[in-house]
Write a protein that holds these residues in place. Structure first.
Motif, PDB file in Angstrom:
ATOM      1  N   ARG A   1       2.932   0.111  -2.005  1.00 12.48           N
ATOM      2  CA  ARG A   1       3.404   0.759  -3.228  1.00 12.48           C
ATOM      3  C   ARG A   1       4.835   1.293  -3.038  1.00 12.48           C
ATOM      4  N   GLU A   2       5.124   1.834  -1.870  1.00 15.53           N
ATOM      5  CA  GLU A   2       6.465   2.360  -1.608  1.00 15.53           C
ATOM      6  C   GLU A   2       7.492   1.231  -1.626  1.00 15.53           C
ATOM      7  N   GLU A   3       7.154   0.098  -1.010  1.00 18.07           N
ATOM      8  CA  GLU A   3       8.071  -1.041  -1.030  1.00 18.07           C
ATOM      9  C   GLU A   3       8.258  -1.564  -2.457  1.00 18.07           C
ATOM     10  N   GLN A   4       7.174  -1.610  -3.219  1.00 21.19           N
ATOM     11  CA  GLN A   4       7.273  -2.065  -4.608  1.00 21.19           C
ATOM     12  C   GLN A   4       8.182  -1.153  -5.429  1.00 21.19           C
ATOM     13  N   HIS A   5       8.171   0.113  -5.116  1.00 22.14           N
ATOM     14  CA  HIS A   5       9.019   1.071  -5.828  1.00 22.14           C
ATOM     15  C   HIS A   5      10.487   0.712  -5.663  1.00 22.14           C
ATOM     16  N   TYR A   6      10.887   0.412  -4.455  1.00 24.08           N
ATOM     17  CA  TYR A   6      12.293   0.041  -4.212  1.00 24.08           C
ATOM     18  C   TYR A   6      12.640  -1.266  -4.914  1.00 24.08           C
ATOM     19  N   VAL A   7      11.754  -2.251  -4.806  1.00 23.34           N
ATOM     20  CA  VAL A   7      12.022  -3.552  -5.410  1.00 23.34           C
ATOM     21  C   VAL A   7      12.144  -3.433  -6.926  1.00 23.34           C
ATOM     22  N   SER A   8      11.270  -2.650  -7.532  1.00 28.12           N
ATOM     23  CA  SER A   8      11.289  -2.516  -8.993  1.00 28.12           C
ATOM     24  C   SER A   8      12.580  -1.886  -9.494  1.00 28.12           C
ATOM     25  N   ARG A   9      13.242  -1.113  -8.638  1.00 24.08           N
ATOM     26  CA  ARG A   9      14.512  -0.461  -8.995  1.00 24.08           C
ATOM     27  C   ARG A   9      15.716  -1.299  -8.577  1.00 24.08           C
ATOM     28  N   GLY A  10      15.457  -2.477  -8.041  1.00 27.58           N
ATOM     29  CA  GLY A  10      16.541  -3.336  -7.602  1.00 27.58           C
ATOM     30  C   GLY A  10      17.234  -2.840  -6.359  1.00 27.58           C
ATOM     31  N   GLU A  11      16.531  -2.021  -5.568  1.00 28.16           N
ATOM     32  CA  GLU A  11      17.118  -1.434  -4.364  1.00 28.16           C
ATOM     33  C   GLU A  11      16.603  -2.139  -3.115  1.00 28.16           C
ATOM     34  N   LYS A  12      17.418  -2.148  -2.094  1.00 36.85           N
ATOM     35  CA  LYS A  12      17.011  -2.708  -0.806  1.00 36.85           C
ATOM     36  C   LYS A  12      15.973  -1.794  -0.161  1.00 36.85           C
ATOM     37  N   ILE A  13      14.931  -2.386   0.379  1.00 39.12           N
ATOM     38  CA  ILE A  13      13.896  -1.587   1.049  1.00 39.12           C
ATOM     39  C   ILE A  13      14.457  -1.059   2.367  1.00 39.12           C
ATOM     40  N   PRO A  14      14.442   0.257   2.585  1.00 41.65           N
ATOM     41  CA  PRO A  14      14.978   0.803   3.840  1.00 41.65           C
ATOM     42  C   PRO A  14      14.246   0.232   5.051  1.00 41.65           C
ATOM     43  N   LEU A  15      14.983   0.018   6.112  1.00 46.29           N
ATOM     44  CA  LEU A  15      14.383  -0.505   7.330  1.00 46.29           C
ATOM     45  C   LEU A  15      13.269   0.408   7.827  1.00 46.29           C
ATOM     46  N   ARG A  16      13.461   1.708   7.704  1.00 45.09           N
ATOM     47  CA  ARG A  16      12.426   2.636   8.165  1.00 45.09           C
ATOM     48  C   ARG A  16      11.114   2.405   7.424  1.00 45.09           C
ATOM     49  N   THR A  17      11.201   2.124   6.133  1.00 43.81           N
ATOM     50  CA  THR A  17       9.992   1.863   5.361  1.00 43.81           C
ATOM     51  C   THR A  17       9.297   0.596   5.851  1.00 43.81           C
ATOM     52  N   ARG A  18      10.079  -0.442   6.116  1.00 50.90           N
ATOM     53  CA  ARG A  18       9.494  -1.687   6.603  1.00 50.90           C
ATOM     54  C   ARG A  18       8.859  -1.496   7.979  1.00 50.90           C
ATOM     55  N   LEU A  19       9.493  -0.709   8.820  1.00 55.14           N
ATOM     56  CA  LEU A  19       8.926  -0.432  10.133  1.00 55.14           C
ATOM     57  C   LEU A  19       7.675   0.435  10.015  1.00 55.14           C
ATOM     58  N   LYS A  20       7.648   1.323   9.038  1.00 61.16           N
ATOM     59  CA  LYS A  20       6.476   2.171   8.813  1.00 61.16           C
ATOM     60  C   LYS A  20       5.281   1.330   8.365  1.00 61.16           C
ATOM     61  N   VAL A  21       5.570   0.313   7.557  1.00 55.87           N
ATOM     62  CA  VAL A  21       4.497  -0.592   7.152  1.00 55.87           C
ATOM     63  C   VAL A  21       3.832  -1.207   8.378  1.00 55.87           C
ATOM     64  N   ARG A  22       4.642  -1.672   9.300  1.00 52.92           N
ATOM     65  CA  ARG A  22       4.095  -2.293  10.518  1.00 52.92           C
ATOM     66  C   ARG A  22       3.427  -1.256  11.419  1.00 52.92           C
ATOM     67  N   ARG A  23       4.002  -0.070  11.501  1.00 51.32           N
ATOM     68  CA  ARG A  23       3.380   1.006  12.290  1.00 51.32           C
ATOM     69  C   ARG A  23       1.955   1.259  11.813  1.00 51.32           C
ATOM     70  N   ASP A  24       1.818   1.449  10.509  1.00 55.01           N
ATOM     71  CA  ASP A  24       0.517   1.796   9.957  1.00 55.01           C
ATOM     72  C   ASP A  24      -0.414   0.594   9.879  1.00 55.01           C
ATOM     73  N   GLN A  25       0.168  -0.600   9.838  1.00 47.44           N
ATOM     74  CA  GLN A  25      -0.665  -1.809   9.834  1.00 47.44           C
ATOM     75  C   GLN A  25      -1.380  -1.976  11.174  1.00 47.44           C
ATOM     76  N   VAL A  26      -0.644  -1.885  12.280  1.00 44.70           N
ATOM     77  CA  VAL A  26      -1.308  -2.058  13.583  1.00 44.70           C
ATOM     78  C   VAL A  26      -2.272  -0.909  13.871  1.00 44.70           C
ATOM     79  N   LEU A  27      -1.894   0.299  13.463  1.00 42.05           N
ATOM     80  CA  LEU A  27      -2.789   1.436  13.673  1.00 42.05           C
ATOM     81  C   LEU A  27      -3.967   1.383  12.709  1.00 42.05           C
ATOM     82  N   GLY A  28      -3.758   0.768  11.537  1.00 38.21           N
ATOM     83  CA  GLY A  28      -4.870   0.588  10.609  1.00 38.21           C
ATOM     84  C   GLY A  28      -5.932  -0.331  11.184  1.00 38.21           C
ATOM     85  N   SER A  29      -5.504  -1.415  11.818  1.00 39.03           N
ATOM     86  CA  SER A  29      -6.454  -2.301  12.495  1.00 39.03           C
ATOM     87  C   SER A  29      -7.210  -1.532  13.563  1.00 39.03           C
TER      88      SER A  29
END
Length: 388
Positions: free
Chosen positions: A296-324
């Motif tokens: 949802r956070e990434e979609q928020h940036y995309v919907s506003r035509g903004e570049k997704i911050p690298l920290r957000t993309r890294l957070k996705v992966r952080r929580d993805q591996v920990l989610g598993s």
């Protein structure tokens, strides 16, 4: 339409669960299950509308995968990794998209993204050869997406690409004999010196920048999200679904269970049993909530035509591996607390335990690499955004 697909998938769950033993015995998801899922429209959730797809919210896709895995882990896994491929095909050139879906919009693709193949530059494209492992669901597909390093005439690596290859140009080798995710048919793929036109390739460098030539025909915000966010979510979601299914079976088993060692006391009256399910349910809920929140956070940036911050993309992966890991920890705790009957062949719990640990060894679930990159970025060190 997404809700209709979700409702249709949920109607299939009892049948998918009944076929779980058959999937393990066959070592592939039964054709009947794939056909039923196709009829609900599941495989078109992430497909472009111009090819009869729904261009759905990724969370709707993940929700369907989660529910399928809660009935059968192997079916959930294959559904996830095969069902996500239309998202990437939408980034390829229009010529490639037309080749896949122009005559049959139900065409499916499998994949093996590790760059174990070798491509050499040729006029108008590349000569591709190699052997790839773990192509889940490949028996139900007529194309495959393969990772490969590109070498120039001097033998130097000049790119890392995804190659789209039709069924006539590769061989499937039946090698899948496993104790977990046994029904996924994750067999080997062999390509022997096949020419792949440039239009049927996609540079991972470009993909890492959330770009692809297909965005011209498919301008939806869906196709502007990061590859490594969407695709790694397809690996964690079935594991979360397995945990949810294991939780449901554990609770029902404990309600009916009397423990002879404790003078016939009902297991559900054990206060420690109550604490265990509270902990397990919290871990499962946290894994799912973070996955949803981050997309949802990434979609928020995309919907506003903004570049997704690298920290957000890294957070996705952080929580993805920990989610598993959270989901697997929950399954472990539930399995250990379920008693000897959970070991019986045919129980969902023992299969979920095996399937989840099989899913854990997927490269997308390598926790140290993802966590190290997040931490390095927090410390101000340079991190390659192409990988996230």
């Amino acid at each position: 339409m997404s809700q209709a697909v979700l409702d249709g998938v949920r109607d299939l769950l009892p049948g998918l669960r009944e076929r779980a033993d058959e999937a393990e015995r066959l070592r592939v998801v039964p054709e009947a299950s794939i056909k039923e899922l196709e009829e609900t429209g599941f495989f078109k959730l992430l497909q472009p509308k111009r090819f009869d797809g729904f261009e759905s919210d990724p969370i709707d896709f993940y929700t369907a995968v989660r529910d399928i895995a809660g009935a059968c882990g192997s079916t959930g896994w294959v559904s996830s990794v095969v069902g996500v491929h239309p998202w990437q095909v939408a980034l390829f050139s229009d010529e490639a998209q037309q080749a896949v879906w122009g005559e049959d919009t139900n065409t499916r693709l499998s994949s093996s993204y590790a760059p174990t193949g070798k491509a050499t530059v040729a006029e108008g494209g590349y000569q591709l050869s190699g052997k790839w492992s773990f192509s889940s669901g490949c028996d139900h597909c007529s194309w495959v997406l393969l990772g490969g390093l590109v070498f120039n005439a001097d033998g130097q690596v000049v790119d890392f690409k995804t190659f789209m290859v039709p069924r006539d140009n590769y061989t499937i080798v039946d090698v899948w004999h496993m104790v977990g995710l046994a029904g996924t048919g994750s067999n080997d793929i062999i390509v022997d010196d096949v020419f792949i036109p440039e239009a049927f390739t996609l540079s991972m460098g470009e993909t890492g920048q959330c770009r692809g030539p297909g965005q011209e025909q498919n301008p939806s915000d869906l196709y502007k999200l990061p590859f490594h966010s969407i695709f790694t979510g397809t690996i964690t979601t079935p594991i979360i679904g397995l945990a949810m299914g294991a939780y449901a079976e554990h609770v029902e088993m404990q309600k009916a269970r009397s423990r002879a060692a404790y003078l016939g006391e009902k297991a559900s009256l054990d206060p420690f049993a109550a604490v265990r399910i509270a902990r397990a349910s919290s871990e499962i809920d946290a894994a799912w909530a973070l996955l949803v929140n981050n997309i949802r956070e990434e979609q928020h940036y995309v919907s506003r035509g903004e570049k997704i911050p690298l920290r957000t993309r890294l957070k996705v992966r952080r929580d993805q591996v920990l989610g598993s890991q959270r989901a697997i920890d929950a399954i472990d705790g539930l399995f250990e607390a379920s008693g000897g009957r959970a070991l019986a062949t045919g129980t969902y719990l023992q299969r979920a335990w095996r399937d989840a640990h099989a899913g854990r060894v997927h490269a997308a679930n390598d926790p140290e690499r993802a966590l190290q990159m997040f931490g390095a970025h927090e410390f101000g060190h340079k991190v390659d955004p192409g990988m996230y």
